[in-house]
Design an enzyme around this catalytic site. Structure first.
Site, PDB file in Angstrom:
ATOM      1  N   GLU A 156     -19.283  34.938  51.640  1.00  0.00           N
ATOM      2  CA  GLU A 156     -18.165  34.937  50.685  1.00  0.00           C
ATOM      3  C   GLU A 156     -18.610  35.708  49.460  1.00  0.00           C
ATOM      4  O   GLU A 156     -19.625  35.367  48.869  1.00  0.00           O
ATOM      5  CB  GLU A 156     -17.840  33.522  50.216  1.00  0.00           C
ATOM      6  CG  GLU A 156     -17.400  32.557  51.261  1.00  0.00           C
ATOM      7  CD  GLU A 156     -17.553  31.135  50.726  1.00  0.00           C
ATOM      8  OE1 GLU A 156     -16.943  30.786  49.709  1.00  0.00           O
ATOM      9  OE2 GLU A 156     -18.319  30.368  51.339  1.00  0.00           O
ATOM     10  N   ARG A 163     -10.906  36.088  55.167  1.00  0.00           N
ATOM     11  CA  ARG A 163      -9.980  35.496  54.205  1.00  0.00           C
ATOM     12  C   ARG A 163     -10.075  36.295  52.904  1.00  0.00           C
ATOM     13  O   ARG A 163     -11.171  36.555  52.403  1.00  0.00           O
ATOM     14  CB  ARG A 163     -10.383  34.044  53.959  1.00  0.00           C
ATOM     15  CG  ARG A 163      -9.535  33.313  52.937  1.00  0.00           C
ATOM     16  CD  ARG A 163     -10.037  31.868  52.769  1.00  0.00           C
ATOM     17  NE  ARG A 163      -9.343  31.206  51.674  1.00  0.00           N
ATOM     18  CZ  ARG A 163      -9.833  30.184  50.981  1.00  0.00           C
ATOM     19  NH1 ARG A 163     -11.030  29.693  51.272  1.00  0.00           N
ATOM     20  NH2 ARG A 163      -9.148  29.639  50.003  1.00  0.00           N
ATOM     21  N   TYR A 173      -8.657  36.279  48.996  1.00  0.00           N
ATOM     22  CA  TYR A 173      -7.877  35.494  48.038  1.00  0.00           C
ATOM     23  C   TYR A 173      -8.277  35.749  46.604  1.00  0.00           C
ATOM     24  O   TYR A 173      -9.301  36.373  46.317  1.00  0.00           O
ATOM     25  CB  TYR A 173      -7.907  34.015  48.379  1.00  0.00           C
ATOM     26  CG  TYR A 173      -9.244  33.289  48.322  1.00  0.00           C
ATOM     27  CD1 TYR A 173     -10.206  33.480  49.308  1.00  0.00           C
ATOM     28  CD2 TYR A 173      -9.517  32.361  47.318  1.00  0.00           C
ATOM     29  CE1 TYR A 173     -11.404  32.781  49.293  1.00  0.00           C
ATOM     30  CE2 TYR A 173     -10.715  31.654  47.289  1.00  0.00           C
ATOM     31  CZ  TYR A 173     -11.655  31.871  48.277  1.00  0.00           C
ATOM     32  OH  TYR A 173     -12.838  31.176  48.255  1.00  0.00           O
ATOM     33  N   ASP A 213      -9.426  34.089  43.423  1.00  0.00           N
ATOM     34  CA  ASP A 213     -10.054  32.842  43.008  1.00  0.00           C
ATOM     35  C   ASP A 213      -9.793  32.608  41.516  1.00  0.00           C
ATOM     36  O   ASP A 213      -9.367  33.520  40.807  1.00  0.00           O
ATOM     37  CB  ASP A 213     -11.569  32.922  43.285  1.00  0.00           C
ATOM     38  CG  ASP A 213     -12.172  31.541  43.527  1.00  0.00           C
ATOM     39  OD1 ASP A 213     -11.492  30.539  43.254  1.00  0.00           O
ATOM     40  OD2 ASP A 213     -13.322  31.472  43.994  1.00  0.00           O
ATOM     41  N   GLU A 261     -11.781  37.460  45.999  1.00  0.00           N
ATOM     42  CA  GLU A 261     -12.868  37.056  46.890  1.00  0.00           C
ATOM     43  C   GLU A 261     -12.537  37.438  48.322  1.00  0.00           C
ATOM     44  O   GLU A 261     -11.409  37.294  48.770  1.00  0.00           O
ATOM     45  CB  GLU A 261     -13.107  35.542  46.804  1.00  0.00           C
ATOM     46  CG  GLU A 261     -14.086  35.061  47.880  1.00  0.00           C
ATOM     47  CD  GLU A 261     -14.592  33.626  47.710  1.00  0.00           C
ATOM     48  OE1 GLU A 261     -14.738  33.152  46.565  1.00  0.00           O
ATOM     49  OE2 GLU A 261     -14.845  32.989  48.751  1.00  0.00           O
ATOM     50  N   THR A 316     -15.946  36.762  54.718  1.00  0.00           N
ATOM     51  CA  THR A 316     -15.935  37.435  56.020  1.00  0.00           C
ATOM     52  C   THR A 316     -15.651  36.424  57.125  1.00  0.00           C
ATOM     53  O   THR A 316     -15.911  35.229  56.970  1.00  0.00           O
ATOM     54  CB  THR A 316     -17.285  38.085  56.371  1.00  0.00           C
ATOM     55  OG1 THR A 316     -18.246  37.051  56.657  1.00  0.00           O
ATOM     56  CG2 THR A 316     -17.792  38.987  55.268  1.00  0.00           C
ATOM     57  N   TRP A 330      -9.790  28.591  59.002  1.00  0.00           N
ATOM     58  CA  TRP A 330     -10.958  28.819  59.861  1.00  0.00           C
ATOM     59  C   TRP A 330     -10.825  28.073  61.195  1.00  0.00           C
ATOM     60  O   TRP A 330     -11.322  28.520  62.212  1.00  0.00           O
ATOM     61  CB  TRP A 330     -12.250  28.400  59.143  1.00  0.00           C
ATOM     62  CG  TRP A 330     -12.437  29.129  57.857  1.00  0.00           C
ATOM     63  CD1 TRP A 330     -12.369  28.608  56.599  1.00  0.00           C
ATOM     64  CD2 TRP A 330     -12.687  30.537  57.682  1.00  0.00           C
ATOM     65  NE1 TRP A 330     -12.550  29.598  55.654  1.00  0.00           N
ATOM     66  CE2 TRP A 330     -12.750  30.785  56.295  1.00  0.00           C
ATOM     67  CE3 TRP A 330     -12.850  31.614  58.561  1.00  0.00           C
ATOM     68  CZ2 TRP A 330     -12.980  32.053  55.765  1.00  0.00           C
ATOM     69  CZ3 TRP A 330     -13.084  32.876  58.030  1.00  0.00           C
ATOM     70  CH2 TRP A 330     -13.138  33.084  56.659  1.00  0.00           C
TER      71      TRP A 330
HETATM   72  N1  LIG Z   1     -18.735  26.625  61.204  1.00  0.00           N
HETATM   73  C1  LIG Z   1     -19.121  27.590  60.405  1.00  0.00           C
HETATM   74  N2  LIG Z   1     -20.427  27.860  60.205  1.00  0.00           N
HETATM   75  C2  LIG Z   1     -20.816  28.825  59.369  1.00  0.00           C
HETATM   76  N3  LIG Z   1     -19.968  29.583  58.667  1.00  0.00           N
HETATM   77  C3  LIG Z   1     -18.659  29.358  58.819  1.00  0.00           C
HETATM   78  C4  LIG Z   1     -18.171  28.360  59.689  1.00  0.00           C
HETATM   79  N4  LIG Z   1     -16.823  28.372  59.644  1.00  0.00           N
HETATM   80  C5  LIG Z   1     -16.486  29.309  58.762  1.00  0.00           C
HETATM   81  N5  LIG Z   1     -17.587  29.911  58.256  1.00  0.00           N
HETATM   82  C6  LIG Z   1     -17.683  30.927  57.215  1.00  0.00           C
HETATM   83  O1  LIG Z   1     -17.636  30.231  55.980  1.00  0.00           O
HETATM   84  C7  LIG Z   1     -16.945  30.993  54.995  1.00  0.00           C
HETATM   85  C8  LIG Z   1     -15.859  30.118  54.388  1.00  0.00           C
HETATM   86  O2  LIG Z   1     -15.271  30.790  53.334  1.00  0.00           O
HETATM   87  P1  LIG Z   1     -14.296  30.080  52.289  1.00  0.00           P
HETATM   88  O3  LIG Z   1     -14.149  30.967  51.119  1.00  0.00           O
HETATM   89  O4  LIG Z   1     -13.054  29.627  52.958  1.00  0.00           O
HETATM   90  O5  LIG Z   1     -15.254  28.897  51.861  1.00  0.00           O
HETATM   91  P2  LIG Z   1     -15.121  27.399  51.507  1.00  0.00           P
HETATM   92  O6  LIG Z   1     -16.444  27.010  51.010  1.00  0.00           O
HETATM   93  O7  LIG Z   1     -14.590  26.630  52.651  1.00  0.00           O
HETATM   94  O8  LIG Z   1     -13.997  27.356  50.451  1.00  0.00           O
HETATM   95  P3  LIG Z   1     -13.840  27.788  48.926  1.00  0.00           P
HETATM   96  O9  LIG Z   1     -14.551  29.065  48.728  1.00  0.00           O
HETATM   97  O10 LIG Z   1     -12.356  27.883  48.806  1.00  0.00           O
HETATM   98  O11 LIG Z   1     -14.453  26.654  48.173  1.00  0.00           O
HETATM   99  C9  LIG Z   1     -16.451  32.229  55.701  1.00  0.00           C
HETATM  100  O12 LIG Z   1     -17.292  33.316  55.425  1.00  0.00           O
HETATM  101  C10 LIG Z   1     -16.516  31.857  57.188  1.00  0.00           C
HETATM  102  O13 LIG Z   1     -16.753  32.964  58.041  1.00  0.00           O
HETATM  103 MG   LIG Z   2     -14.909  30.878  49.184  1.00  0.00          MG
END
Ligand SMILES: Nc1ncnc2c1ncn2[C@@H]1O[C@H](COP(=O)(O)OP(=O)(O)OP(=O)(O)O)[C@@H](O)[C@H]1O
Ligand SMILES: [Mg+2]
Length: 455
Positions: A9, A53, A55, A57, A63, A66, A420
């Site tokens: 991210e 994703r 978005y 932030d 952000e 991947t 996801w």
């Molecule tokens: N099971 C998994 N194990 C490792 N990486 C994962 C898994 N599922 C999703 N990901 C990765 O985790 C990341 C999630 O990104 P996201 O920005 O949605 O993070 P978040 O921590 O859930 O939320 P936020 O950033 O909104 O707090 C992405 O890069 C995605 O590819």
């Molecule tokens: Mg994030």
């Protein structure tokens, strides 16, 4: 090869240089940047055809997260495809500004600090098995992460009591804890919030937030592959020497400020070692582990070689061998040469501008591509594959299904939502498909939903 799901991210910094025309706030620029996204996705939080994703932030930081990748080279491609996608949005936003007579320039930074001293991050996500003793794993990983800045620090001109100096890490001064569940208030190096985005019985998602955002592909590659190898080592190693650091936050900052590798670190058991010694241990152990597992070939072998080269360079006090591959060394060369040539102090605003240019990825603004073109920074990705990765998902993960579903639903003009874990039709929530296995590239329920949409 390593079989681990990794996602990156990256939060970007946004700035607007209005020139002689009317100024715009960062919020206004962010809104304009995301206008085309809102137009097709009706939100500033969308999933793209490559399964990533995109978005906006809080604090007007775009952000890109991947999609889940298993091939580290594909992770680099996806990360860089995210840059292209944002760079195109910058061009469109500048055209729109120009149509209103505003001739300003939008800057988009892949870095970790803004001029007001706020920090934003590059979070790494690693899939790990649930059955592990999570506490032991994170405790053993922490000394590696604290010293990992020797491999992947992005470098930063910081103001210190002794004047300006080039420190290793942009992020080091903004971390307040080793391991904890809070991500913003106390900012830990490992965030333990338990959100696996997968079958919680089998998997966990390790959320590492201590890393700098990298420009050099070599730094991103070394950072992610070394961490993944160390995780594999910790997953299988039964007994290993303890490198637990007495005060990890202090050590992180000391190592960053010292920027020599020979920084002394006090361990929890009272011993004193250098940052390099800790890295040496992990490199040796990870190499032996990779050899024992039969994975020390191809890209893994290449990364282990780069890791070796980097530690030798620090040990010899001469980073020349990696200045064409890694951020800190490349940036040090760029900034110190410029300051010397122009006879400037490191805290001169012109040096600060050059540092920012190193991190700028707005079209026509940043230095990365010209450094790469001149052979001063090694590029690992193929530009054509990066271009294609803007709407092609990585192989070997459920991102494939997400991508096919998105394409089919858009093609059919049917309202839909994904995250996801889920593929949903807005009007028919009963048909929601759950994808609990990040490695699944096919799934009966998903296939039938996609087939229906394709009609
Ligand atoms: N099971 C998994 N194990 C490792 N990486 C994962 C898994 N599922 C999703 N990901 C990765 O985790 C990341 C999630 O990104 P996201 O920005 O949605 O993070 P978040 O921590 O859930 O939320 P936020 O950033 O909104 O707090 C992405 O890069 C995605 O590819
Ligand atoms: Mg994030």
């Amino acid at each position: 090869m390593i079989t681990r799901v990794i996602g990156l991210e990256t939060e970007y910094g946004l700035a607007y240089d209005a020139g002689s025309t009317r100024p715009q706030t960062t919020e206004e620029v962010a809104r304009r940047l995301f206008a085309p996204v809102v137009e097709w996705g009706r939100s500033t939080n969308v999933f793209l055809l490559n399964g990533s994703r995109l978005y906006l932030d809080v604090g007007s930081h775009p952000e890109v997260a991947t999609a889940e990748c298993v091939d580290p080279l594909e992770l680099l491609e996806q990360d860089r495809a995210g840059v292209l996608t944002l760079a195109r949005l910058v061009s469109t936003a500048e055209d729109s500004l120009r149509s209103e007579g505003l001739e300003g320039k939008i800057h988009l930074f892949r870095n970790n600090v803004d001029s007001a001293g706020n920090s934003f991050g590059c979070h790494e996500n690693y899939l790990i098995p649930r059955r592990l003793e999570y506490r032991r794993l994170t405790e053993q990983l922490l000394p590696f992460l604290v010293t990992r800045q020797l491999l992947s620090g992005a470098g930063h001109v910081a103001k210190t009591e002794d004047g300006p100096r080039l420190v290793l890490s942009q992020r080091a001064e903004h971390m307040w804890e080793g391991v904890s569940a809070s991500s913003t208030r106390s900012r830990p190096m490992i965030n333990t919030r338990d959100e696996p985005h997968a079958d919680a019985e089998r998997f966990r998602r390790l959320h590492v937030i201590v890393g700098d955002t990298n420009m050099a592909e070599g730094s991103t590659l070394l950072k992610t592959v070394s961490t993944s190898l160390v995780l594999s080592l910790l997953e299988t190693a039964r007994v290993m020497p303890s490198w637990a650091i007495a005060n990890p936050v202090k050590a992180l900052r000391d190592i960053s400020r010292d920027a020599t590798g020979s920084t002394l670190v006090t361990l929890a058991d009272g011993r004193t070692v250098t940052a390099l010694q800790i890295q040496e241990y992990f490199l040796e152990a990870a190499s032996a582990h990779a050899a024992a597992e039969g994975i020390a070939e191809g890209l893994v072998a290449e990364v282990l070689g780069l890791w070796r080269l980097t530690l030798d360079a620090w040990a010899g006090g001469d980073l020349d061998a990696v200045k064409g591959t890694l951020d800190f060394a490349a940036k040090r060369e760029l900034l110190t040469r410029y300051a010397e040539r122009q006879d400037l102090a490191l805290d001169d605003p012109r040096v600060a501008r050059l540092e920012l240019a190193y991190h700028d990825v707005a079209p026509g603004a940043g230095l990365r591509e010209s450094l790469e073109a001149r052979g001063l920074l090694r590029r690992f990705t193929d530009p054509a594959r990066v271009e294609a990765a803007q709407d092609t998902p990585p192989s070997g993960t459920r991102a494939q299904l997400r991508s096919r579903f998105l394409a089919a639903a858009r093609g059919a003009g049917v309202e839909h939502q994904v995250d996801w874990l889920h593929l949903k039709l807005t009007q028919d929530p009963g048909r929601t498909v759950l994808l609990p296995d990040p490695f699944a590239t096919s799934d009966a329920a998903a296939e039938s939903l996609i087939d229906e949409l394709l009609g």
